[in-house]
Scaffold this active site. Structure first.
Site, PDB file in Angstrom:
ATOM      1  N   GLN A 238       0.829  -1.203   0.000  1.00  0.00           N
ATOM      2  CA  GLN A 238       0.000   0.000   0.000  1.00  0.00           C
ATOM      3  C   GLN A 238       0.868   1.260   0.000  1.00  0.00           C
ATOM      4  OE1 GLN A 238      -3.280  -2.041   2.835  1.00  0.00           O
ATOM      5  NE2 GLN A 238      -3.643   0.133   2.601  1.00  0.00           N
ATOM      6  N   ARG A 385      -9.293  -0.403   7.421  1.00  0.00           N
ATOM      7  CA  ARG A 385     -10.200   0.541   6.783  1.00  0.00           C
ATOM      8  C   ARG A 385     -10.492   1.702   7.733  1.00  0.00           C
ATOM      9  NH1 ARG A 385     -14.225  -1.133   2.213  1.00  0.00           N
ATOM     10  NH2 ARG A 385     -14.646   0.916   1.405  1.00  0.00           N
ATOM     11  N   CYS A 386      -9.441   2.317   8.189  1.00  0.00           N
ATOM     12  CA  CYS A 386      -9.600   3.326   9.223  1.00  0.00           C
ATOM     13  C   CYS A 386      -8.338   4.145   9.262  1.00  0.00           C
ATOM     14  CB  CYS A 386      -9.829   2.607  10.552  1.00  0.00           C
ATOM     15  SG  CYS A 386      -8.977   3.231  11.974  1.00  0.00           S
ATOM     16  N   GLU A 761     -13.084   5.271   4.379  1.00  0.00           N
ATOM     17  CA  GLU A 761     -13.088   4.614   5.674  1.00  0.00           C
ATOM     18  C   GLU A 761     -14.255   5.016   6.552  1.00  0.00           C
ATOM     19  OE1 GLU A 761      -9.111   5.719   6.389  1.00  0.00           O
ATOM     20  OE2 GLU A 761      -8.349   3.991   5.306  1.00  0.00           O
TER      21      GLU A 761
END
Ligand code: FES
Ligand code: FES
Lengths: 807, 163
Positions: A238, A385-386, A761
Site C-alpha cells: 500500500q 479501513r480506518c 473509511e
C-alpha cells in the site's frame, strides 16, 4: 445545420467527465475479463517459491532446527533460518511503530504462526513438502494472551531482547511487557470535572481483535539481478516508496538500485501497509539463489500472522449536567499489540489518532491515556479501513454517549443534538488537541432522523416492548444511532511521519503534444478507482477530457515519491497534489494562450477547457491547442513542454463526518438479527465521483457489519488462534448483507484545494457503532448497558438469557 | 510424487497437462495454462475467487484435483467474453460499479453466468442466495446484485427480440 453549432458550456463541461461526474471506471475492462495483473499472476523465468515453517506454539524457546530431511526433498533448494540472516543483520527488522520484529525466530517464538524458517523450492508443492520436513525442537514457555495479566508482576517476560530496557520508542516502560504510555489532554482538570459532576457514566468498552482480510492475501516476487546490482520487488504494497526506503535501509542496497512495484492489488484495508518477514526472506533468497523468488501467503498465514486490527480495552468515564450537557470525558485504553509493536501509525502517534475520541461533541475538558502491552498474539495493530485508531475512538465515544443516555434516562438522538459542535464553532479546537476544519452536524443529523422517520420508529419500538411483555412477539426492535467524525489525510509533515518520512504526497503530470496526458502519483489504488477519479480531478483543473488522461501509480522507478494509500489519505493528500500540479500546468498554459492570442497574460481567463480573452469569449485557445503550441512554437521567455510536479504537504487533516442509522430486528430466542433498514449519510466535502463514493460506502458498511456482528480473531488460553480460516472468520455473503440507503450533505474542507475530505473509511468508522448500538438499543428497555462485540447469534442469545428474557 | 498426463478441455480447446495427482485445478489453470483470471483467495473452498464452470456446473477450482477433471469441459472467465465482445455480465458489472479491486470479479461473473443459465429471471433474493458462495470484501454486494439483475433483464430482452 446542427453540426455547425459549437457545443454549449454545459456540453463542454459534460464531455470532460471531471469532478462530480459518475464516470465509469477505466479499470473495469481489464478486471471483468480476468486480465488484472496481481502479484500472484507474475511469472518470471526460473522463478522459485518460498514458504514458511511456522510455530505451532504461542510462546516457546527454539532448541534446534534440523533442515536435513527437507533439503533431501526433490525441488527444495534452501532452508533459511535466523542464523543465516544474522550475518546480514536481517534476522530482525524495524517495525513502522519504532519497535523491532523478528524476521525469523531468533531463539524463541512469541505467537502461534510466527515465522521460524523459510523454505525455498522450485514450486509451491515442493516448498510445502519442505516445510513439513523441517524438524524444530521447541520448549514450551508460559503463555499470556490477556493484556491485563501480561502486566502482572509475575507475568512471563515476553521480549527478552528488551529486558532491562526502561526506555522505549515512545517514552518510559514501566513493566517488562509494557510498550508505551501515551497521553493527551488534561488529567487533573478532567478528574476535577468528574468529581464535581452531576452525572457520571462509567463503562469498559472493548473493541475486539479482528483482521482486514482482503480477498487477495499478501505476497511478493523479489528478483535480484546480480549482473547490474538491481533489485526489483513486486508486491502487495500500500506504500511502495516507503517499502523501497525500508528495504534500502535494512539491506544496505542503495535506493536507486531498488525498484518496488505494486501491481494490481486485490484489496488492502490496512493489511498491506506494513513490511512482513515474507518480503525480507524473499529478497534474501533471491540474493542467495540468484533467481526470482515468489512468496504468497495462504489465507491461514494471512489471518494468523499479518496485520491484526483493534484489540483496544477502553475504560471510559463521561460527565454531564442533569440536562445532558457533557462536561468532561476520561479514557484509559489498554492496547494489546501482540508480540511486537507492528502498528502502522505516524511516528509521534503510537496510539494513532485515538485522541479524536471526543467525536462530534463539544466536550470542554478531556483526558486520554493509552498503555501499549505485549502479549503472545500476532503483531500488528493496523488501521483496518480506518485512519489510525479512529474506528476505536468513534466506537468508544458513540458507546459512551448511549450509556450516558441510559444514565440520564434521555433519548440518545437528543443527547447527541444538544452536545454537537455547532457550525459556527468551526474551525474547532478539541480538548485533546485537534483543530476540526469544518462541519455542519446539526443539519446532517436532522436530515438523517427525518429520512428514517425517527419519532415513528421510537413509537413502534415502545409498542413492540409492550407486545413482547404481553407475550405476543419474541422479536425486539433496535435503533442504532451514530454520528461520527473522522480525522483523515495524514498528514502535515510538521507532525506526521512514518520512519522519519514526512507524510506528504505527490503528483507529476506530463501533457502530450496532442492534448492527452499522463499523471503519476505516489499513492496506489487497491480498488478505490484512482485511475478514474484522479483523472477527473485533473480534467476539471486542466480542461482536458478525463478519457485522455492516463493515471499511473505504484512503480517507484517512474512515480514521484509518496507515502501511499491508507488512512483515507489519497484524496486529501495526493488528490490535493494532483489539483496543485494541474494548477501549475494551467498557469503556464495561460502564458502560452496569451502569447497565441496576442494579449497580456492577465487579459485571458480559464473557462472549462480553454483560455478566453476577457470580454471577448469568441477569441480563445483550447487546452488542446495550447498543449500543441507548447511543443511546436518558440515562445519568448517560456521553456518548451508542458509538465508539472507537485509535492503537497497538507496544512491540516480533513474531518469527514456522517450520520448513520440502523434499524434491526432481533429474535430473542435464537439471537439472530435482521437489518430492516440502514441509512448512511456521509459528508466527505466535495464529491469527485458519486458512483465510486457510493460503492465505497456499501463496501465499508459491509466490513462494519462483519466486525460488529461476528468477525473476530480469537485465541484460547494456550494462545491458539481459533479463527484461522474463512470457516471461522466471519465474512458476510450476499445473503447476509442488506441493501443500504446512502445520502449526503456537502461541507467542503476549507483548506483543501478542491474541498475534498476522503470517504473510503467513514463507513467502517461509523458503521460499527451503528450496528452495535442497534443491538444494545433493542435490549435497553430490559436493562442492558454494555455487551462486547462481536454480536454473533450466540452472544446475542446470551444477552437475552442474562436479562432473563428466556423465562 | 510422479506426474501424469491429463487431457482437459478449457475454453473450448483441448489441453494436455502434466501434473501430480495432488495438483489442484486452480494451480494447473493459473500456472500451467496461464489462465490467471480465476484467483486464489483461500484454497479452502470458502471464497469463490477460483470459481470456474465444469460440465455446466459452478465449481470452486481449488476443491478439485486436476486428475479429477480429465476429459471434462472447463470454462474460465477468459472463455466468457473477449476485448471486442464483452459478455453482457462484464458490461453490466462495469456499468453498475459491481467491482472495486477486481479480485473476486472473475469468480463472481463466472458464477453469475451459470446462475443465469440455471434461473434466467431470478429475483433479488434468488440472486443473493445463488451468489452466496462467492465472497467480496470491497463492494458490499449491492451493486453486484444490481449488475446481475440488469444482465438478466438484458439477456431476456435480447432473447425475446430474437424469438
Ligand atoms: S480459492 Fe477456491 S474458494 Fe477460495
Ligand atoms: S471487488 Fe474486491 S473483493 Fe470483490
Amino acid at each position: 445545420m446542427n453540426d455547425m453549432t459549437p457545443p454549449s458550456r454545459e456540453e463542454r463541461i459534460e464531455s470532460l467527465k471531471g469532478m462530480g461526474s459518475s464516470r465509469k471506471r477505466v479499470e473495469d475492462a481489464r478486471f471483468t475479463q480476468g486480465k488484472g495483473n496481481y502479484v500472484d499472476d507474475i511469472k518470471m523465468p526460473g522463478m522459485l517459491f518460498g514458504d514458511f515453517v511456522r510455530s505451532p506454539y504461542a510462546h516457546a524457546r527454539i532448541k534446534s532446527i534440523d533442515s536435513e530431511a527437507a533439503l533431501a526433498i526433490p525441488g527444495v533448494l534452501a532452508v533459511l533460518t535466523a542464523k543465516d540472516l544474522e550475518p546480514l543483520g536481517l534476522h530482525w527488522m524495524p517495525t513502522l511503530a519504532g519497535d523491532k520484529q523478528m524476521v525469523l525466530a531468533d531463539g524463541k517464538v512469541l505467537f502461534q504462526g510466527q515465522e521460524v524458517a523459510f523454505v525455498v523450492a522450485t514450486d509451491r508443492y515442493a516448498a510445502a513438502d519442505g516445510c513439513e520436513a523441517v524438524v524444530v525442537d521447541y520448549e514450551e514457555l508460559p503463555v499470556v494472551v490477556d493484556p491485563f495479566k501480561a502486566l502482572a508482576e509475575d507475568a512471563p517476560v515476553l521480549r527478552e531482547d528488551l529486558e532491562g530496557q526502561t526506555e522505549g520508542a515512545h517514552g518510559p516502560r514501566r513493566h517488562h511487557n509494557h510498550i508505551f504510555t501515551w497521553e493527551a489532554g488534561e488529567k487533573e482538570a478532567t478528574e476535577q470535572v468528574l468529581d464535581s459532576a452531576e452525572v457520571v457514566a462509567e463503562e469498559m468498552v472493548y473493541y475486539h481483535r479482528t483482521h482486514p482480510c482482503p480477498l487477495e492475501p499478501c505476497g511478493c516476487v523479489a528478483s535480484m539481478d546480480k549482473v547490474n546490482g538491481k533489485l526489483t520487488l513486486y508486491g502487495t504494497f500500500q506504500a511502495p516508496h516507503a517499502i523501497r526506503t525500508v528495504v534500502s535501509l535494512i539491506s544496505g542496497i542503495e535506493e536507486h538500485n531498488i525498484r518496488v512495484v505494486s501491481p494490481d492489488i486485490g484489496g488492502g484495508f490496512g493489511n498491506k501497509v506494513g513490511a512482513y518477514p515474507g518480503y525480507v526472506c524473499s529478497v534474501v533468497a533471491s540474493i542467495v539463489t540468484g533467481k526470482p523468488v515468489k512468496w504468497i501467503e495462504d489465507r491461514m498465514d494471512n489471518l494468523m500472522t499479518t496485520a491484526f486490527a483493534r484489540d483496544y480495552w477502553m475504560k471510559g468515564k463521561i460527565a454531564a449536567t442533569k440536562e445532558g450537557k457533557i462536561t468532561g470525558l476520561w479514557c484509559h485504553t489498554t492496547a494489546d499489540h501482540g508480540g511486537f509493536d507492528a502498528c502502522a501509525d505516524p511516528t509521534k502517534f503510537p496510539a494513532g489518532f485515538m485522541n479524536i475520541c471526543t467525536g462530534s461533541y463539544d466536550i470542554p475538558t478531556a483526558y486520554l491515556a493509552v498503555d501499549g502491552v505485549y502479549t503472545n498474539k500476532a503483531p500488528g495493530g493496523v488501521a483496518y479501513r480506518c485512519s489510525f485508531r479512529v474506528t476505536e475512538a468513534a466506537y468508544f465515544i458513540e458507546r459512551m454517549i448511549e450509556i450516558l443516555a441510559i444514565e440520564l434516562g434521555m433519548d440518545a438522538a437528543e443527547l447527541r443534538r444538544i452536545n454537537f459542535i455547532k457550525k459556527e464553532q468551526f474551525p474547532y479546537q478539541s480538548a485533546l488537541g485537534w483543530e476540526y476544519d469544518s462541519g455542519d452536524y446539526h443539519t446532517a443529523w436532522d436530515k438523517a432522523l427525518k429520512a428514517v422517520g425517527y419519532d415513528d420508529l421510537r413509537k413502534e419500538q415502545a409498542e413492540r416492548v409492550e407486545a413482547f411483555n404481553r407475550g405476543e412477539t419474541r422479536k425486539l426492535l433496535g435503533i442504532g444511532l451514530t454520528h461520527f467524525t473522522e480525522i483523515v489525510g495524514a498528514g502535515p509533515v510538521k507532525n506526521c511521519d512514518i520512519l522519519g518520512l514526512g507524510m506528504f504526497d505527490s503528483c507529476e503530470i506530463r501533457i502530450h503534444p496532442t492534448g492527452s496526458a499522463i499523471a503519476r502519483l505516489g499513492t496506489i489504488s487497491q480498488g478505490q478507482g484512482h485511475a478514474t477519479t484522479f483523472a477527473q480531478i485533473l480534467a476539471s483543473e486542466i480542461g482536458l477530457p478525463a478519457d485522455s488522461i492516463t493515471v499511473e501509480e505504484g512503480d517507484t522507478d517512474t512515480a514521484p515519491y509518496g507515502l501511499g494509500t491508507y488512512g483515507s489519505r489519497s484524496t486529501p493528500v495526493a488528490g490535493a497534489a494532483t489539483a496543485m500540479a494541474g494548477r501549475k500546468i494551467r498557469a503556464k498554459a495561460q502564458m502560452i494562450a496569451a502569447y497565441l492570442l496576442e494579449v497580456h497574460d492577465d487579459d485571458v481567463e480559464f473557462d472549462v477547457d480553454r483560455f478566453v480573452v476577457k470580454g471577448a469569449p469568441e477569441r480563445f485557445k483550447t487546452m488542446k491547442e495550447i498543449a500543441f503550441a507548447a511543443y511546436n512554437q518558440a515562445i519568448p521567455g517560456i521553456e518548451p513542454g508542458l509538465e508539472a510536479v507537485s509535492y503537497y504537504d497538507p496544512p491540516n487533516m480533513t474531518y469527514p463526518f456522517g450520520a448513520y442509522i440502523c434499524v434491526m430486528e432481533i429474535d430473542v430466542d435464537t439471537g439472530t438479527h435482521e437489518i430492516r433498514q440502514f441509512y448512511a449519510l456521509d459528508d466527505c466535502g466535495t464529491r469527485i465521483n458519486p458512483m465510486i463514493i457510493e460503492g465505497q460506502v456499501h463496501g465499508g458498511l459491509t466490513e462494519a457489519l462483519a466486525i460488529a456482528m461476528g468477525q473476530e480473531i480469537a485465541y484460547d488460553e494456550m494462545g491458539n488462534c481459533k479463527t484461522g480460516t474463512l470457516m471461522d472468520f466471519f465474512i458476510p455473503t450476499a445473503w447476509e448483507t442488506p441493501n443500504y440507503t446512502t445520502d449526503h450533505t456537502t461541507t467542503p474542507s476549507p483548506h483543501h484545494p478542491i474541498g475534498a475530505k476522503g470517504v473510503g473509511e467513514s463507513p467502517n468508522v461509523g458503521g460499527v457503532p451503528a450496528f452495535s448500538n442497534a443491538v444494545h438499543d433493542a435490549f435497553r428497555a430490559f436493562g442492558l448497558r454494555q455487551s462486547h462485540m462481536p454480536h454473533d447469534h450466540w452472544r446475542i442469545w446470551k444477552i437475552a438469557n442474562g436479562l432473563g428474557l428466556h423465562g | 510424487m510422479g506426474k501424469q498426463h491429463y487431457q482437459i478441455n478449457v475454453n473450448g480447446e483441448a489441453k494436455d497437462v502434466l501434473a501430480e495427482p495432488r495438483e489442484l485445478l486452480i494451480h494447473t489453470l493459473r500456472e500451467q495454462l496461464e489462465l490467471t483470471g480465476p484467483h486464489i483467495g483461500c484454497e479452502t473452498s470458502h471464497c469463490g475467487a477460483c470459481t470456474v464452470d465444469i460440465d455446466g456446473k459452478s465449481v470452486k477450482s481449488c476443491t478439485v484435483f486436476t486428475a479429477q477433471v480429465a476429459g471434462k469441459d472447463i470454462t474460465t472467465i477468459e472463455g466468457l467474453g473477449s476485448p471486442d465482445g464483452m459478455h453482457v455480465l462484464q458490461e453490466k458489472f462495469r456499468e453498475h460499479h459491481g467491482l472495486q479491486c477486481g479480485y473476486c470479479t472473475p469468480g463472481m461473473i463466472t458464477r453469475a453466468h451459470r446462475l443465469l443459465q440455471e434461473n434466467p429471471s431470478p429475483t433479488e433474493e434468488e440472486v443473493r442466495f445463488g451468489m452466496a458462495g462467492n465472497l467480496c470484501r470491497c463492494t458490499g454486494y449491492q451493486n453486484i446484485v444490481k449488475s446481475i439483475l440488469a444482465a438478466a433483464a438484458e439477456m431476456n430482452a435480447a432473447k425475446e427480440a430474437a424469438e
